[in-house]
Design an enzyme around this catalytic site. Structure first.
Site, short mmCIF file in Angstrom:
data_model
loop_
_atom_site.label_atom_id
_atom_site.label_comp_id
_atom_site.label_asym_id
_atom_site.label_seq_id
_atom_site.Cartn_x
_atom_site.Cartn_y
_atom_site.Cartn_z
N ASP A 47 -20.28 -15.74 -16.29
CA ASP A 47 -21.14 -14.51 -16.93
C ASP A 47 -20.97 -13.15 -16.33
OD1 ASP A 47 -21.97 -14.93 -14.19
OD2 ASP A 47 -24.26 -15.28 -14.74
N SER A 48 -19.82 -12.96 -15.62
CA SER A 48 -19.70 -11.70 -15.71
C SER A 48 -19.05 -11.05 -16.72
CB SER A 48 -18.00 -11.57 -14.63
OG SER A 48 -16.92 -12.61 -14.81
N ASP A 86 -20.36 -20.73 -17.32
CA ASP A 86 -21.47 -20.31 -16.45
C ASP A 86 -22.66 -20.42 -17.21
OD1 ASP A 86 -20.40 -19.51 -14.13
OD2 ASP A 86 -20.58 -17.50 -14.30
N LYS A 115 -21.33 -24.17 -14.41
CA LYS A 115 -21.42 -23.64 -12.91
C LYS A 115 -22.89 -22.99 -12.92
CE LYS A 115 -18.84 -19.99 -11.42
NZ LYS A 115 -20.06 -18.80 -11.28
N GLU A 117 -25.69 -20.95 -9.96
CA GLU A 117 -25.58 -20.24 -8.87
C GLU A 117 -26.69 -20.62 -7.88
OE1 GLU A 117 -25.94 -15.72 -9.48
OE2 GLU A 117 -24.09 -15.90 -10.80
N GLU A 185 -18.11 -16.73 -2.99
CA GLU A 185 -17.87 -15.41 -3.21
C GLU A 185 -18.39 -14.72 -2.22
OE1 GLU A 185 -19.43 -14.28 -7.20
OE2 GLU A 185 -18.82 -12.13 -6.71
O1 KIV Z 1 -18.77 -15.12 -13.72
C1 KIV Z 1 -17.80 -15.04 -13.06
O2 KIV Z 1 -16.73 -14.54 -13.26
C2 KIV Z 1 -17.92 -15.85 -11.84
C3 KIV Z 1 -16.48 -15.81 -10.82
C4 KIV Z 1 -16.34 -14.45 -10.40
C5 KIV Z 1 -16.63 -16.78 -9.81
O3 KIV Z 1 -18.82 -16.36 -11.48
NA NA Z 2 -20.59 -16.14 -12.55
#
Ligand code: KIV
Ligand code: NA
Length: 261
Positions: A47-48, A86, A115, A117, A185
């Site tokens: 989600d970055s 994510d 994924k 959090e 992280e």
């Molecule tokens: O959103 C993302 O890119 C991440 C990674 C940095 C682990 O969660």
């Molecule tokens: Na993320």
């Protein structure tokens, strides 16, 4: 041979000194093709991408619909790597049912795992339920960017012994709940080493030192495409600068009549 969740799960149980697991992010078909062709074991539609591709300051504004569009594009570009997506902020926090719905949506479009959090009791229970329904889960503890408002910025976590113990307990709980690996992280290397030793599932570090079972970075940082990189990111190319120069050259050549010839 395409990478499976099972292969990642058994990565450190084979006995042989396995090579670290490589994870890179992607947000569209091109970035997906690039990191897949490069041989990454896992492609993460992180989600970055809210920041990298959509220009937001945090990951919080990203919606499930935004993520579905990006994940479908990445899916079309990834042939070999394991594809993990994510779950966006607010798509899984509200209830286990919402989490199953959001995660299931990602699996329907070809994600092989999701994924989430955090490692507190509620998220651990959610992970347990997802795994029960056949939805593989990658955990994520330490700096959890969806909690940026509570953490007071994108700061290193686990600096006190108490905080370190809590993060270790969270990682263990996620393993117990059935997560197939866990992202660590921005935590001290020593803490990441202790967690990696304590778990039988692989740890994937980002800004967490050399002792993890794998490493992940945001591909826009690796390629030097992002406007800003976190201090722990290693920048392997300077594509933003090169792209600006190429585009500049095009403009100059059109204006001067050099192109088209
Ligand atoms: O959103 C993302 O890119 C991440 C990674 C940095 C682990 O969660
Ligand atoms: Na993320």
């Amino acid at each position: 041979m395409a990478v499976s969740v099972d292969r990642i799960l058994r990565w450190k149980q084979t006995g042989a000194p396995a090579q670290p697991i490589t994870v890179l992010t992607a947000w569209d078909v091109m970035s997906g093709q690039i990191v897949d062709q490069a041989g990454a074991d896992i492609v993460l539609v992180g989600d970055s991408l809210a920041m990298v591709a959509l220009g937001y300051d945090t990951t919080l504004p990203l919606t499930t619909e935004d993520m579905v569009i990006c994940a479908k594009a990445v899916r079309r570009g990834v042939k070999n790597a394991l594809l993990v997506v994510d779950l966006p902020f607010l798509s899984y926090q509200t209830s286990v049912e919402d989490a199953i719905r959001a995660a299931g949506q990602m699996l329907k479009i070809g994600a092989q795992a999701v994924k989430l959090e955090g490692g507190h009791d509620e998220v651990v229970e959610t992970v347990r339920r997802l795994v029960q329904w056949g939805i593989p889960v990658m955990g994520h503890v330490g700096l959890t960017p969806q909690s940026v408002n509570q953490l007071g910025g994108f700061r290193k976590q686990g600096k006190t012994p108490e905080e370190g113990d809590r993060i270790l307990a969270e990682a263990k709980a996620l393993e117990q709940a059935g997560a197939f690996c866990v992202v660590l992280e921005h935590i001290p290397a020593e803490l990441a080493r202790n967690i990696t030793k304590a778990l039988s599932i692989p740890t994937i570090g980002i800004g967490a030192g050399v002792h993890c079972d794998g490493q992940v970075l945001v591909t826009a940082d690796v390629l030097g495409l992002s406007a800003w990189q976190p201090p722990f990111a290693k920048v392997y190319a300077n594509l933003r600068q090169q792209a600006v120069e190429a585009a500049q050259q095009f403009c100059e050549e059109v204006r001067s009549g050099q192109y088209p010839a």
